[in-house]
Design an enzyme around this catalytic site. Structure first.
Site, short mmCIF file in Angstrom:
data_model
loop_
_atom_site.label_atom_id
_atom_site.label_comp_id
_atom_site.label_asym_id
_atom_site.label_seq_id
_atom_site.Cartn_x
_atom_site.Cartn_y
_atom_site.Cartn_z
N ILE A 1 0.84 -1.20 0.00
CA ILE A 1 0.00 0.00 0.00
C ILE A 1 0.88 1.25 0.00
O ILE A 1 1.93 1.29 0.65
CB ILE A 1 -0.91 0.00 1.25
CG1 ILE A 1 -1.57 -1.37 1.44
CG2 ILE A 1 -1.94 1.11 1.16
CD1 ILE A 1 -2.44 -1.80 0.30
N GLU A 2 0.41 2.25 -0.73
CA GLU A 2 1.15 3.50 -0.93
C GLU A 2 1.66 4.14 0.35
O GLU A 2 2.73 4.75 0.37
CB GLU A 2 0.24 4.49 -1.69
CG GLU A 2 0.92 5.75 -2.11
CD GLU A 2 0.12 6.50 -3.15
OE1 GLU A 2 -0.76 5.90 -3.81
OE2 GLU A 2 0.36 7.71 -3.32
N GLY A 3 0.95 3.98 1.43
CA GLY A 3 1.35 4.58 2.69
C GLY A 3 2.61 3.98 3.30
O GLY A 3 3.02 4.38 4.39
N GLY B 1 0.52 8.57 -5.96
CA GLY B 1 1.43 7.52 -6.37
C GLY B 1 1.10 6.88 -7.71
O GLY B 1 1.80 5.98 -8.15
N HIS C 1 4.56 10.88 -6.12
CA HIS C 1 4.75 10.63 -4.69
C HIS C 1 6.19 10.18 -4.41
O HIS C 1 6.86 10.69 -3.51
CB HIS C 1 3.75 9.58 -4.21
CG HIS C 1 3.43 9.65 -2.75
ND1 HIS C 1 2.42 8.91 -2.18
CD2 HIS C 1 4.00 10.35 -1.74
CE1 HIS C 1 2.37 9.17 -0.88
NE2 HIS C 1 3.31 10.03 -0.59
#
Lengths: 258, 320, 258, 320
Positions: A54-56, A136, D126
């Site tokens: 996951i991007e986090g 992202g 990002h």
């Protein structure tokens, strides 16, 4: 569309069709909403050894049914994770080649799978509509081995040209993506609420490969802003099964995302 | 001595990774099955640093297979590098420093093999070697740095100087090092290969991402639940691990942070053998400690329970 | 030399003189032996807010007297540390500019403070004597704001030329270091068992600035392999005080490094 | 919109750091003293991510000083970016995404200010923004990457493509971003500024190394001994911190991993204000929540003990 005829919502349809694209013993870069549900469904159907990233900055979470995250960086997204490497390092795992599949969507998509989530109309500096931005998405489509686009099928989304390439698909087609410096990956599939598209291996143009039950090629053409190429071997997808829908509704009983 | 293209070929390294299954499944196996993945001619990187968390059980199991033509790399190479030289396993050693430490002086084996030209040593600064692993972990062919500039080391490995596209300043482009195999020893892992390390991490996390094949020994195999309760302690994801082996005291007589201290007396015994018999002293040591014991338990019995317990007590004291 | 006359060992002299070079509210990259003792002494004398960074990836340890490390990467070196960032990241702190002072030594040193710890004689590939290698010495002298060389003073060490520049001082002098791409730092002082050297700000050649008590300029010349330039303001260092020696012997009662 | 030289000038950034005292001493101070270090025109980077561990107490204290001409950067910008826009504090926003999240739709404030050209948004992927902070943390002017290549984003900030000196392949040279000031919120620190973070680290450790001045709020101030007993949990060294403030619930109503959950109802209340009154809704919010409460305690009392306790319960449940 059939989905709805059988009481299947657009996101349920996308989650089911998306989940079927995922293989066991692989990794998937998944965002919130349909991608997350598709991954969770695949793990429970045919891919128990699938790992979500996951991007986090989260690896291998086991989301709590009924407590799904609304962002990719919060405790619900990290629930029972195996590793929390941080955001930059999670994306670097993708750059290294550890991520097999990535899911993304977009406000505008063209025939080459290029996506725009930045700005629509006007100039980039003074756009008619300023969208949130790439987040992202650009990294996922640039760095994963293969990207699958999940999106509702609307004419305004499937546009002849994108105003800004936030996330590069095959760019202008053929070898344009490689020539741009994107040595790896690419868009493999576009799963929509009307059917499933692949890309012509030569021209890299989108090609309709399967229709969902009850959807016609004309339906697709009417709802697409560019010429729809149709595969010689066009098939029809198997509708969501009761088991698939039950699992999805168990994961998201409040139907926050369904 | 110059770097070979396969060391920094990020496209080939990425394609190898893309071709592999990245499974969330079982990784536990035997140590012999684990090291069977190493082929002659491979570039093998050892984790840990000097006499800290060295994957000695894996190195011993590897040497028992009598490999040849290996390149080995480690940021600070301890006597496991001498073993590989005397065992005839290596064609090239990549490191920033080789020896045991001040009290034991220069390594006679290192001197003998390098001075005679039998095994070349490719020397990088400590940071530069760390950046070689990090570049590979990041999937890029190089990382820019200011280290090593102006020194004779720049030419040793054949690294290149570039001009910064923004500032115009010169920078060293430290080339990536993608090993074929990484040998690592960690504190704990679940059976799926999710690894946690206590104390200093050394370069293991980068090495695990850099290598095409990752072999890990762990002091302890814990439940999936324990890993998931402390995910911020995990430094290597299970899908990056090819083989995992449960080996308590897996780096002994080297230290494992918080679990056991190193055994300097054993180092002295080893060096005495070299001082008396040269390379033959290492050969005798290999016969006794590496080729001899059929199992890890029998290896540990050569040190005796008292020594192990004492090392454990010292190790726990030093972090409490 | 006086040091010995007063029962002061070479390493005690180096540790004391090295400690006096360290200021409060700074950081020091310290290796084992004299550098470590110099740092520990400075913290107890005049620099309580000095932070040590150790090559093994260790920040702010509080070493246990009588239990000093024999390497920079072991539990004794990390004893009561404040942070354990890892080796690469510890050096990157230096590259960023967080390290004020670094201590190093070397088997060969020339008039410009260039050091060789790699290979002596023959060719680099087949040297007469293969030394252990740079370890972090090259990084410390390349990346710290200022480096202080601590070494026993022997003619064979203070050599007219070094066979291999493992750790670059001022290279060939003047602006050679900057021109090579080393934009920062440099060697500030060479503290030996006979005296303290600085460098001429123009030529960057080593210059004798202070003698230890009882040492003459001739003693230094006799023990140096290159012409010794002497500062116009040559001074004599204050001998190690009883307090300084007591602290050192408290830190290393077994005199492992003293 | 292109990057300014001071953002990637690694020499100037290094000289600023060399000129600073790097003290192991006391860092505790008041929040007003901390933010007094921010000058008009500074580039200020916020830590955390979206509505996780956002340094909201610091942002509020900063806005109370009515700063102007700031550039602000954050990997995913939440509504604190809207506050800065409406407060007239910013000339430029650097981020990869701006909004709150799916349930709240597009940010009307973001749209209004960017579409009108009043506050430009410099957009990076990002990862690219993460690499900008990491390059700065490493003290280099750029890092090579494969991301953003081929997209329209390459031109937005004015980043450059280079040829790999080893493989000849094209790579994006992601320029460093050295902020003037970093605002960070962490779980615990000792009074010397040694900081520890639980759960996901976000980009805070890189940001702390990248910035010239580092201001930190901590949920808890612990003893030096507690830090030294768990040094492998420390992510920011004390000598890198300029000011430390003890602020429990310092990121509330955003979450702090394991300590308290976010408060989405409050987000909805905030967005309702915008839906009804546009920028004036944000102004009213600032008056009530930012400019109004003279102390953090009075700020928290606007939410009420029940809400805080409930967020704490949810936060603890989610990690147990």
């Amino acid at each position: 569309m059939s989905g709805h005829a059988h009481g299947v919502t657009p996101n349920e349809l996308l989650a089911v069709m998306g989940s079927r694209e995922l293989k066991d013993n692989t990794t998937v870069f998944a965002g919130v909403g349909a991608p997350m549900l598709a991954s969770g469904l695949a793990q429970r159907m045919h891919a128990p050894l699938l790992t979500m990233v996951i991007e986090g900055g989260i690896v291998g979470p086991k989301w709590k049914p009924g407590s799904l995250p609304i962002s990719t960086n919060e405790m619900r997204a990290a629930y029972r994770a195996q590793m929390l490497p941080g955001i930059t390092d999670a994306f670097l795992l993708a750059q290294r080649g550890f991520l097999d599949v990535g899911f993304i969507g977009g406000a505008q998509i063209d025939r080459y799978g290029n996506l725009n989530t930045s700005a629509i109309g006007g100039s980039y500096d003074k756009p008619k509509v300023r969208l949130p931005g790439t987040g992202g998405a650009n990294d996922i489509i640039s760095l994963c081995r293969e990207v699958i686009i999940l999106t509702v099928h609307e004419k305004r989304r499937f546009s002849d040209t994108v105003d800004f390439i936030t996330s590069p698909g095959w760019l202008s087609g053929r070898d344009a993506r490689r020539k741009s410096g994107l040595l790896f990956g690419g868009v493999g599939r576009v799963v929509t609420t009307m059917g499933v598209f692949g890309f012509d291996p030569e021209s890299r143009q989108m090609r309709l490969e399967a229709l969902h039950t009850g959807v016609s090629v004309d339906d697709v053409k009417t709802n697409t802003g560019f010429d729809v190429h149709v595969s010689d071997t066009l098939t029809t997808t198997k509708p969501p099964t009761d088991e698939e829908l039950e699992i999805l509704r168990m994961l998201d009983p409040a139907r926050q995302f369904l | 001595m110059t770097i070979s293209r396969r060391e920094y070929d990020f496209q080939a390294a990425r394609h190898r990774l893309e071709g592999k299954a990245k499974s969330a499944g079982e990784k536990l196996t035997t140590i012999d099955d684990a090291v069977a993945r190493v082929k002659n001619g491979d570039h093998v990187t050892f984790g840990g640093c000097l006499f800290s968390r060295t994957p000695l059980a894996l190195v011993r199991a590897l040497l028992r297979r009598r490999p040849t033509g290996l390149s080995i790399s480690r940021n600070l190479m301890c006597y496991e590098g001498e073993w590989c030289m005397v065992a005839g396993a290596v064609d090239k050693i990549v490191t920033s420093w080789m020896g045991i430490g001040l009290p034991w002086g220069l390594s006679k084996i290192h001197r003998e093999y390098v001075e005679s030209g039998r095994v070349p040593m490719e020397e990088w600064s400590h940071l530069a070697l760390g950046l070689r692993f990090r570049a590979a972990a990041m999937g890029v062919p190089f990382l820019p740095s200011l280290t090593m500039m102006g020194s004779s080391l720049v030419d040793v490995g054949g690294s290149k100087i570039i001009d910064c596209p923004y500032t115009g300043e010169k920078l060293l482009a430290v080339p990536a090092l993608f090993p074929d195999v990484a040998l690592l020893h960690v504190h704990r892992a679940d059976r799926f290969g999710n690894c946690q390390i206590d104390g200093y991490p050394h370069m293991d996390a980068d090495i695990a991402r850099a290598a095409a094949t990752v072999l890990v020994t762990a002091e302890e195999i814990v439940s999936e639940e324990e890993i998931r309760l402390h995910p911020d302690r995990t430094v290597i994801p299970g899908f990056a691990v090819d083989a995992l082996v449960h080996v308590p005291y897996g780096s002994y007589p080297h230290e494992c942070y918080g679990l056991y201290d190193a055994d300097p007396d054993h180092f002295s015994e080893y060096v005495d053998g070299i001082n008396r018999h040269g390379a033959a002293g290492v050969q005798a040591y290999l016969d006794r400690y590496v080729y001899g014991p059929p199992t890890h338990v029998e290896y540990l019995s050569l040190f005796g329970e008292t020594a192990l317990a004492d090392a454990g007590r010292r190790g726990r004291e030093l972090v409490s």
